[in-house]
Structures are given as C-alpha cells and as structure tokens.
Design an enzyme around this catalytic site. Structure first.
Site, PDB file in Angstrom:
ATOM      1  N   ASP A  14       1.163  -1.829  -2.679  1.00  0.00           N
ATOM      2  CA  ASP A  14       2.073  -1.260  -2.348  1.00  0.00           C
ATOM      3  C   ASP A  14       2.912  -1.547  -3.419  1.00  0.00           C
ATOM      4  O   ASP A  14       2.988  -2.250  -4.368  1.00  0.00           O
ATOM      5  CB  ASP A  14       2.003  -2.464  -1.186  1.00  0.00           C
ATOM      6  CG  ASP A  14       3.282  -2.273  -0.621  1.00  0.00           C
ATOM      7  OD1 ASP A  14       4.098  -1.450   0.034  1.00  0.00           O
ATOM      8  OD2 ASP A  14       4.292  -3.513  -0.401  1.00  0.00           O
ATOM      9  N   SER A  15       4.660  -1.371  -2.547  1.00  0.00           N
ATOM     10  CA  SER A  15       5.832  -2.179  -4.117  1.00  0.00           C
ATOM     11  C   SER A  15       5.609  -3.080  -3.953  1.00  0.00           C
ATOM     12  O   SER A  15       6.142  -3.690  -4.909  1.00  0.00           O
ATOM     13  CB  SER A  15       6.505  -1.289  -3.076  1.00  0.00           C
ATOM     14  OG  SER A  15       7.829  -2.392  -1.820  1.00  0.00           O
ATOM     15  N   CYS A  77       1.206   1.247   2.211  1.00  0.00           N
ATOM     16  CA  CYS A  77       3.290   1.539   1.697  1.00  0.00           C
ATOM     17  C   CYS A  77       3.239   2.325   2.450  1.00  0.00           C
ATOM     18  O   CYS A  77       2.613   4.047   2.543  1.00  0.00           O
ATOM     19  CB  CYS A  77       3.266   1.295   0.468  1.00  0.00           C
ATOM     20  SG  CYS A  77       5.075   1.599   0.561  1.00  0.00           S
ATOM     21  N   GLU A 160      11.211  -9.654   1.612  1.00  0.00           N
ATOM     22  CA  GLU A 160      10.628 -10.360   0.281  1.00  0.00           C
ATOM     23  C   GLU A 160      11.371 -11.456  -1.029  1.00  0.00           C
ATOM     24  O   GLU A 160      10.675 -12.143  -1.804  1.00  0.00           O
ATOM     25  CB  GLU A 160      11.020  -8.859  -1.641  1.00  0.00           C
ATOM     26  CG  GLU A 160       9.829  -8.062  -1.259  1.00  0.00           C
ATOM     27  CD  GLU A 160       8.495  -7.636  -1.864  1.00  0.00           C
ATOM     28  OE1 GLU A 160       8.508  -8.658  -2.822  1.00  0.00           O
ATOM     29  OE2 GLU A 160       7.917  -7.190  -0.840  1.00  0.00           O
ATOM     30  N   CYS A 193       6.780   0.063   8.647  1.00  0.00           N
ATOM     31  CA  CYS A 193       6.689  -0.408   7.065  1.00  0.00           C
ATOM     32  C   CYS A 193       5.430  -2.472   6.557  1.00  0.00           C
ATOM     33  O   CYS A 193       5.453  -2.704   7.523  1.00  0.00           O
ATOM     34  CB  CYS A 193       7.947  -0.841   7.130  1.00  0.00           C
ATOM     35  SG  CYS A 193       8.182  -2.228   5.156  1.00  0.00           S
ATOM     36  N   HIS A 195       5.731  -4.357   5.349  1.00  0.00           N
ATOM     37  CA  HIS A 195       6.218  -5.692   5.362  1.00  0.00           C
ATOM     38  C   HIS A 195       6.113  -5.980   6.216  1.00  0.00           C
ATOM     39  O   HIS A 195       6.793  -7.233   6.929  1.00  0.00           O
ATOM     40  CB  HIS A 195       7.633  -5.311   4.252  1.00  0.00           C
ATOM     41  CG  HIS A 195       7.530  -5.626   3.333  1.00  0.00           C
ATOM     42  ND1 HIS A 195       7.163  -3.864   2.359  1.00  0.00           N
ATOM     43  CD2 HIS A 195       7.720  -6.834   2.066  1.00  0.00           C
ATOM     44  CE1 HIS A 195       7.082  -4.541   0.922  1.00  0.00           C
ATOM     45  NE2 HIS A 195       7.593  -5.780   1.100  1.00  0.00           N
TER      46      HIS A 195
HETATM   47  N1  DGL Z   1       6.231  -1.636   2.529  1.00  0.00           N
HETATM   48  C1  DGL Z   1       6.917  -0.660   2.333  1.00  0.00           C
HETATM   49  C2  DGL Z   1       6.381   0.708   3.228  1.00  0.00           C
HETATM   50  O1  DGL Z   1       5.377   0.119   4.123  1.00  0.00           O
HETATM   51  C3  DGL Z   1       8.036  -0.218   1.544  1.00  0.00           C
HETATM   52  C4  DGL Z   1       8.848  -1.407   0.842  1.00  0.00           C
HETATM   53  C5  DGL Z   1       9.474  -1.025  -0.262  1.00  0.00           C
HETATM   54  O2  DGL Z   1      10.584  -0.487   0.602  1.00  0.00           O
HETATM   55  O3  DGL Z   1       9.659  -1.039  -1.528  1.00  0.00           O
HETATM   56  O4  DGL Z   1       6.915   1.405   3.792  1.00  0.00           O
END
Ligand code: DGL
Length: 296
Positions: A14-15, A77, A160, A193, A195
C-alpha cells in the site's frame, strides 16, 4: 526465482498504513501465513496522483520484492488496484496478483439484497473515483444499482497523521463527506480505501444501522484465502518446519519509527520497527530512471 510453496510469503503493499487493515484481516483469517508488508510512505498519497505514476510505483515495489518468491501479491490499496492492477498482472505473469476492488464490489452487490435499484455509495480517493473502477465492478453485477460516488481526499492525510475517530476534525470531515450520500438515501456504503476501516465504527454510527457498511480490507482478505485454497497453497496449521509461519515483516520508504508507532493501531497489536528501503533503490531494481521535473 524460488518455487512457490505453502511456506512462501504473501506480499501486501500500500502507499502507507492503510494496507495494514488488510494485514489485520489476513492474520485473523490465515494466522499461519508469512506476510511481507510494503508501505510506500515516502511517496504517499497515491490517491491524488496519475495512473502512470502509481503504476510505476507499484511495478517498482513488486520488482523489488519478487526475489522473495511470493505465492501471492496483494495490492492492498484501492487506488493502486484501480490504476495499476491490469498492467502489473501483464508485467509479472509468473505472479498471482489480486486487489481490493473486485472483492469489495462483490460484497456490495450481495449486501444490496433483492432491491431492484439499490443505492450503493462508495467513498474513496479522488483517483479511485475518477478511474470508475467501482462503477464498472458493481454495475457488472448489479446493472440497475444507483451509484453514489464521493471522493474523500482529506481522510488519508488525517488518518496518516494518527488522528482517531475521537478527533473533532475527523468527525467533521466524515460528516461533510457522508451527509450528501445519506441525504440521497443509502442501502450500502463501500469503504473504498484501505485506510478507512480504521474509522469504521464512527462511519457506521454516522450512516446508521439501516446502511450495510462494506469493509474492502476484510473482503480482500477473504478473497486471498479463497485464491490460496484453490491453488493448494495455504500454509498448514501446525507448520513446524518454518519459523516464519505467522510472521510479519515490514518495509517502508520513509520514517520507520513513525510507521511502527501508528501501525500498531491499525494492526491491533504492537509491531516491530520496519526496515527502511530508499526509493532510489526501487528505481534501481526496476531499471526505471527517476524523472526529475525542473521548473522555470
Ligand atoms: N489506502 C489507499 C487506497 O486504498 C489510498 C491511500 C493514498 O491515497 O495513498 O486507496
């Protein structure tokens, strides 16, 4: 390339911290698996970047970790799944690679039940919404569903930052993003997402009991378990041959201490400080030279 066996690792990427919600669900479903996690913290967020950039990042990470001989690669992600999954599948044909969108869309279509024209909401990054990946994946299963898509760009940075659902700023942002969907009437809401599941209870409280909330991280973990079972690659229950069974090893591209501090909240348990990988090393592995834009 080492052969893929039951003891081979699962790579999750993931990011940043978000994919740890998938790791948590994976560890609950498959406690004997060896998981290698990659959080591209130096280059987060992915959600406001173009498809070409995100595909380059994902390609680099997979190229960097593929010498580990993973039995499965999970793009944990939504943004990277939407923008890069078909491309990296073609580029790494010897690897099994899956993402988060198909499992989330499948669960949303099922959760909508027998309603002819269910209203399905999706909150996600701007890039995921613009990709139309959820629209396509849900409409393939429920062509009459009314989709309400809402980018929620503030949520990744505030998550984050380590803010929790108790923070007034988080509540305000959630209310701003969710109220327009609630006003149109929702049957199902997809957390598009990885997150967002960290705020799931607060989101559920805002949308109310009548709305089914789909956690794309949990759906993704179930999907990986099914795929591994189909290939006979689940790690055996009592694997005494491998000390690594049930282990989690993490790599990040920036600030490992911070990642460990915040990551334990996502994992629901303490975590070790990850290993730092410089983004420069990723460019070297994939053979792609960094592009430097010079202004003026
Ligand atoms: N966790 C990432 C997702 O599911 C997004 C995070 C980001 O924008 O880097 O899209």
């Amino acid at each position: 390339m080492s052969p893929q066996t039951q003891q081979s690792p699962i790579i999750v990427l993931d990011s940043g911290l978000g994919g740890l919600t998938v790791v948590r669900a994976l560890r609950a479903a498959l406690p004997n698996e060896r998981i290698v996690y990659f959080g591209d913290t130096a280059r987060l967020p992915y959600g406001s970047k173009t498809a070409a950039t995100v595909a380059t990042f994902v390609r680099q990470i997979i190229a960097h970790l593929s010498p580990l001989g993973p039995k499965h690669v999970v793009i944990a992600c939504n943004t990277a799944t939407a923008l890069a999954l078909p491309e990296v599948r073609k580029e790494f044909p010897h690897l099994a690679i899956s993402g988060v969108i198909e499992p989330g869309a499948r669960a949303a279509a099922e959760a909508a039940g027998a309603k002819h024209r269910p209203r399905i909401g999706v909150i996600a990054t701007e890039a995921t919404v613009n990709s139309k990946a959820y629209e396509r994946a849900i409409h393939r299963r429920r062509s009459h569903a009314r989709l309400l898509l809402r980018p929620a760009p503030l949520l990744v940075p505030i998550i984050e930052e380590g803010r929790t659902a108790a923070d007034p700023l988080v509540r305000l942002a959630l209310r701003q993003y969710l109220q327009p969907l609630i006003d149109r009437g929702l049957d199902v809401l997809v957390l598009g997402c990885t997150h967002y599941p960290i705020l799931k209870e607060e989101i559920k409280a805002i949308v109310g009991d009548s709305v089914r909330v789909i956690d794309s991280a949990e759906q993704c973990a179930d999907d990986v378990a099914r795929r591994l079972a189909e290939r006979g690659l689940l790690s055996p229950a009592a694997d005494t041959d491998s000390d690594d069974a049930g282990s989690l090893q993490c790599f990040v591209t920036d600030d490992p201490d911070r990642f460990a501090r915040l990551g334990s909240r996502f994992l629901g348990m303490p975590m070790e400080v990850p290993t730092l990988v410089s983004p420069d090393d990723l460019y070297t592995t994939s053979g792609t030279a960094p592009v430097v834009r010079v202004a003026g």
